[in-house]
Design a protein around this motif. Sequence first.
Motif, PDB file in Angstrom:
ATOM      1  N   LEU A  58      30.356   1.803  31.090  1.00 43.28           N
ATOM      2  CA  LEU A  58      31.629   1.975  31.796  1.00 43.28           C
ATOM      3  C   LEU A  58      32.711   1.018  31.312  1.00 43.28           C
ATOM      4  CD1 LEU A  58      30.144   2.450  35.369  1.00 43.28           C
ATOM      5  CD2 LEU A  58      31.303   4.211  34.009  1.00 43.28           C
ATOM      6  N   ASN A  59      32.323  -0.022  30.613  1.00 41.89           N
ATOM      7  CA  ASN A  59      33.271  -1.018  30.102  1.00 41.89           C
ATOM      8  C   ASN A  59      33.039  -1.160  28.601  1.00 41.89           C
ATOM      9  OD1 ASN A  59      34.436  -2.226  32.765  1.00 41.89           O
ATOM     10  ND2 ASN A  59      32.236  -2.094  33.079  1.00 41.89           N
ATOM     11  N   GLY A  60      33.395  -0.113  27.864  1.00 41.62           N
ATOM     12  CA  GLY A  60      33.130  -0.039  26.431  1.00 41.62           C
ATOM     13  C   GLY A  60      33.565  -1.283  25.679  1.00 41.62           C
ATOM     14  N   GLY A  61      32.676  -1.793  24.827  1.00 42.53           N
ATOM     15  CA  GLY A  61      32.971  -2.963  24.016  1.00 42.53           C
ATOM     16  C   GLY A  61      32.603  -4.282  24.662  1.00 42.53           C
ATOM     17  N   LEU A  62      32.341  -4.277  25.968  1.00 43.33           N
ATOM     18  CA  LEU A  62      31.948  -5.499  26.667  1.00 43.33           C
ATOM     19  C   LEU A  62      30.446  -5.711  26.469  1.00 43.33           C
ATOM     20  CD1 LEU A  62      33.206  -7.682  28.509  1.00 43.33           C
ATOM     21  CD2 LEU A  62      32.528  -6.295  30.459  1.00 43.33           C
ATOM     22  N   SER A  63      30.055  -6.919  26.081  1.00 44.79           N
ATOM     23  CA  SER A  63      28.648  -7.218  25.794  1.00 44.79           C
ATOM     24  C   SER A  63      27.956  -7.840  26.996  1.00 44.79           C
ATOM     25  CB  SER A  63      28.544  -8.194  24.624  1.00 44.79           C
ATOM     26  OG  SER A  63      29.053  -7.609  23.472  1.00 44.79           O
ATOM     27  N   PHE A  64      26.743  -7.370  27.264  1.00 43.96           N
ATOM     28  CA  PHE A  64      25.909  -7.914  28.328  1.00 43.96           C
ATOM     29  C   PHE A  64      24.581  -8.336  27.713  1.00 43.96           C
ATOM     30  CE2 PHE A  64      28.791  -5.071  30.450  1.00 43.96           C
ATOM     31  CZ  PHE A  64      29.035  -5.629  31.685  1.00 43.96           C
ATOM     32  N   GLN A  65      24.018  -9.404  28.251  1.00 48.71           N
ATOM     33  CA  GLN A  65      22.685  -9.822  27.827  1.00 48.71           C
ATOM     34  C   GLN A  65      21.869 -10.098  29.078  1.00 48.71           C
ATOM     35  OE1 GLN A  65      21.797 -13.749  25.915  1.00 48.71           O
ATOM     36  NE2 GLN A  65      21.131 -12.450  24.229  1.00 48.71           N
ATOM     37  N   VAL A  66      20.743  -9.403  29.196  1.00 50.24           N
ATOM     38  CA  VAL A  66      19.843  -9.587  30.328  1.00 50.24           C
ATOM     39  C   VAL A  66      18.657 -10.408  29.828  1.00 50.24           C
ATOM     40  CG1 VAL A  66      18.463  -8.454  32.098  1.00 50.24           C
ATOM     41  CG2 VAL A  66      20.510  -7.319  31.216  1.00 50.24           C
ATOM     42  N   ILE A  67      18.398 -11.517  30.508  1.00 50.30           N
ATOM     43  CA  ILE A  67      17.281 -12.381  30.125  1.00 50.30           C
ATOM     44  C   ILE A  67      16.347 -12.494  31.321  1.00 50.30           C
ATOM     45  CG2 ILE A  67      16.593 -14.668  29.332  1.00 50.30           C
ATOM     46  CD1 ILE A  67      19.504 -14.975  28.263  1.00 50.30           C
ATOM     47  N   ASP A  68      15.120 -12.055  31.142  1.00 51.61           N
ATOM     48  CA  ASP A  68      14.099 -12.213  32.177  1.00 51.61           C
ATOM     49  C   ASP A  68      13.261 -13.426  31.779  1.00 51.61           C
ATOM     50  OD1 ASP A  68      12.097 -12.080  34.049  1.00 51.61           O
ATOM     51  OD2 ASP A  68      11.681  -9.949  33.746  1.00 51.61           O
ATOM     52  N   GLU A  69      13.506 -14.558  32.417  1.00 49.88           N
ATOM     53  CA  GLU A  69      12.824 -15.798  32.052  1.00 49.88           C
ATOM     54  C   GLU A  69      11.347 -15.775  32.442  1.00 49.88           C
ATOM     55  OE1 GLU A  69      15.184 -18.921  33.775  1.00 49.88           O
ATOM     56  OE2 GLU A  69      16.695 -18.770  32.192  1.00 49.88           O
ATOM     57  N   ARG A  70      10.938 -14.812  33.276  1.00 52.17           N
ATOM     58  CA  ARG A  70       9.518 -14.712  33.652  1.00 52.17           C
ATOM     59  C   ARG A  70       8.680 -14.242  32.469  1.00 52.17           C
ATOM     60  NH1 ARG A  70      10.469 -10.544  38.416  1.00 52.17           N
ATOM     61  NH2 ARG A  70      11.428  -9.598  36.582  1.00 52.17           N
ATOM     62  N   THR A  71       9.265 -13.310  31.688  1.00 51.62           N
ATOM     63  CA  THR A  71       8.515 -12.718  30.568  1.00 51.62           C
ATOM     64  C   THR A  71       9.171 -13.002  29.219  1.00 51.62           C
ATOM     65  OG1 THR A  71       9.752 -10.652  30.731  1.00 51.62           O
ATOM     66  CG2 THR A  71       7.717 -10.831  32.039  1.00 51.62           C
ATOM     67  N   GLU A  72      10.309 -13.694  29.246  1.00 55.30           N
ATOM     68  CA  GLU A  72      11.110 -13.982  28.046  1.00 55.30           C
ATOM     69  C   GLU A  72      11.654 -12.706  27.403  1.00 55.30           C
ATOM     70  OE1 GLU A  72       9.161 -16.680  25.383  1.00 55.30           O
ATOM     71  OE2 GLU A  72       8.630 -18.059  26.985  1.00 55.30           O
ATOM     72  N   LYS A  73      11.780 -11.644  28.213  1.00 59.09           N
ATOM     73  CA  LYS A  73      12.368 -10.392  27.724  1.00 59.09           C
ATOM     74  C   LYS A  73      13.879 -10.559  27.653  1.00 59.09           C
ATOM     75  CE  LYS A  73      12.575  -5.443  28.683  1.00 59.09           C
ATOM     76  NZ  LYS A  73      12.000  -4.335  29.474  1.00 59.09           N
ATOM     77  N   VAL A  74      14.464 -10.168  26.505  1.00 59.41           N
ATOM     78  CA  VAL A  74      15.905 -10.247  26.299  1.00 59.41           C
ATOM     79  C   VAL A  74      16.396  -8.863  25.900  1.00 59.41           C
ATOM     80  CG1 VAL A  74      17.765 -11.288  24.956  1.00 59.41           C
ATOM     81  CG2 VAL A  74      15.767 -12.658  25.568  1.00 59.41           C
ATOM     82  N   VAL A  75      17.415  -8.374  26.610  1.00 57.38           N
ATOM     83  CA  VAL A  75      17.996  -7.066  26.314  1.00 57.38           C
ATOM     84  C   VAL A  75      19.499  -7.243  26.125  1.00 57.38           C
ATOM     85  CG1 VAL A  75      18.367  -4.712  27.141  1.00 57.38           C
ATOM     86  CG2 VAL A  75      16.232  -5.891  27.672  1.00 57.38           C
ATOM     87  N   ASP A  76      19.995  -6.870  24.941  1.00 61.34           N
ATOM     88  CA  ASP A  76      21.423  -6.920  24.648  1.00 61.34           C
ATOM     89  C   ASP A  76      22.000  -5.524  24.807  1.00 61.34           C
ATOM     90  OD1 ASP A  76      21.847  -9.707  23.818  1.00 61.34           O
ATOM     91  OD2 ASP A  76      20.422  -9.187  22.227  1.00 61.34           O
ATOM     92  N   LEU A  77      23.105  -5.415  25.538  1.00 63.60           N
ATOM     93  CA  LEU A  77      23.722  -4.115  25.807  1.00 63.60           C
ATOM     94  C   LEU A  77      25.213  -4.175  25.501  1.00 63.60           C
ATOM     95  CD1 LEU A  77      21.934  -3.584  29.218  1.00 63.60           C
ATOM     96  CD2 LEU A  77      21.495  -2.256  27.154  1.00 63.60           C
ATOM     97  N   CYS A  78      25.660  -3.305  24.620  1.00 62.00           N
ATOM     98  CA  CYS A  78      27.079  -3.172  24.294  1.00 62.00           C
ATOM     99  C   CYS A  78      27.282  -1.783  23.708  1.00 62.00           C
ATOM    100  CB  CYS A  78      27.526  -4.241  23.301  1.00 62.00           C
ATOM    101  SG  CYS A  78      29.287  -4.123  22.893  1.00 62.00           S
ATOM    102  N   PHE A  79      28.231  -1.042  24.247  1.00 59.16           N
ATOM    103  CA  PHE A  79      28.500   0.310  23.778  1.00 59.16           C
ATOM    104  C   PHE A  79      29.986   0.440  23.476  1.00 59.16           C
ATOM    105  CE2 PHE A  79      24.861   0.421  26.651  1.00 59.16           C
ATOM    106  CZ  PHE A  79      23.914   0.963  25.814  1.00 59.16           C
ATOM    107  N   GLU A  80      30.323   0.380  22.197  1.00 57.28           N
ATOM    108  CA  GLU A  80      31.724   0.470  21.779  1.00 57.28           C
ATOM    109  C   GLU A  80      32.349   1.796  22.212  1.00 57.28           C
ATOM    110  OE1 GLU A  80      33.571  -1.891  20.532  1.00 57.28           O
ATOM    111  OE2 GLU A  80      31.945  -3.331  20.261  1.00 57.28           O
ATOM    112  N   GLY A  81      31.542   2.852  22.272  1.00 60.96           N
ATOM    113  CA  GLY A  81      32.056   4.176  22.626  1.00 60.96           C
ATOM    114  C   GLY A  81      32.277   4.392  24.109  1.00 60.96           C
ATOM    115  N   GLY A  82      31.925   3.424  24.939  1.00 62.67           N
ATOM    116  CA  GLY A  82      32.142   3.528  26.374  1.00 62.67           C
ATOM    117  C   GLY A  82      31.448   4.729  26.986  1.00 62.67           C
TER     118      GLY A  82
END
Length: 199
Positions: A58-82
Amino acid sequence: VHFMEFRRGKPEAPLKIIGSADGTGTYVRFFPDRLIFKETHSFDIEVLIYRIRELAFLNGGLSFQVIDERTEKVVDLCFEGGIASFVSHINRNKSPIFVEPVYFRADKDGITAEVALQYNKEYQETIFSYANNINTTEGGSHLIGFKSALTRTINTYATKNDLLKGVKEGITGDDTREGLAAVISVKIPEPQFEGQTKT
């Protein structure tokens, strides 16, 4: 770098500067209050990733990073096309009729409206509508307006090009939305939400 801490909705101290920044962005760290979250204190990371993926679309071009410190899972999310990327994501396991989603954006009187749509070979419609990044599951004037405009536009085109010869009635709304994947997003300065509190 500015820092502020809140506890139960109230600031622990005034906003303070704790260093210099190399770039821009916001870092949020959240800990559940055991007086409020009485039944569960753990989070389903997939639910959080789903919601943050929505925000990234919904906010094209804005970068998000989700870090789950319990499992050290890291997910980077960014969609230039919105939201056009959102529609492609919706249709990823379907057979789109055309390659790129159709995308519109308009700004007027401080209101922004975005629409992305793409047809696929399925029978059901998949339409998501949002106001200020909030999923309006009960619909609203933005969704009603989109549906009626889509039906009117297709009927007007079909009439002007003599595609409805011998047809007494025009194409119905259900017909125009068959196989449709669409996302409608409006940004409104003073939104009014109606509906049940639990929704």
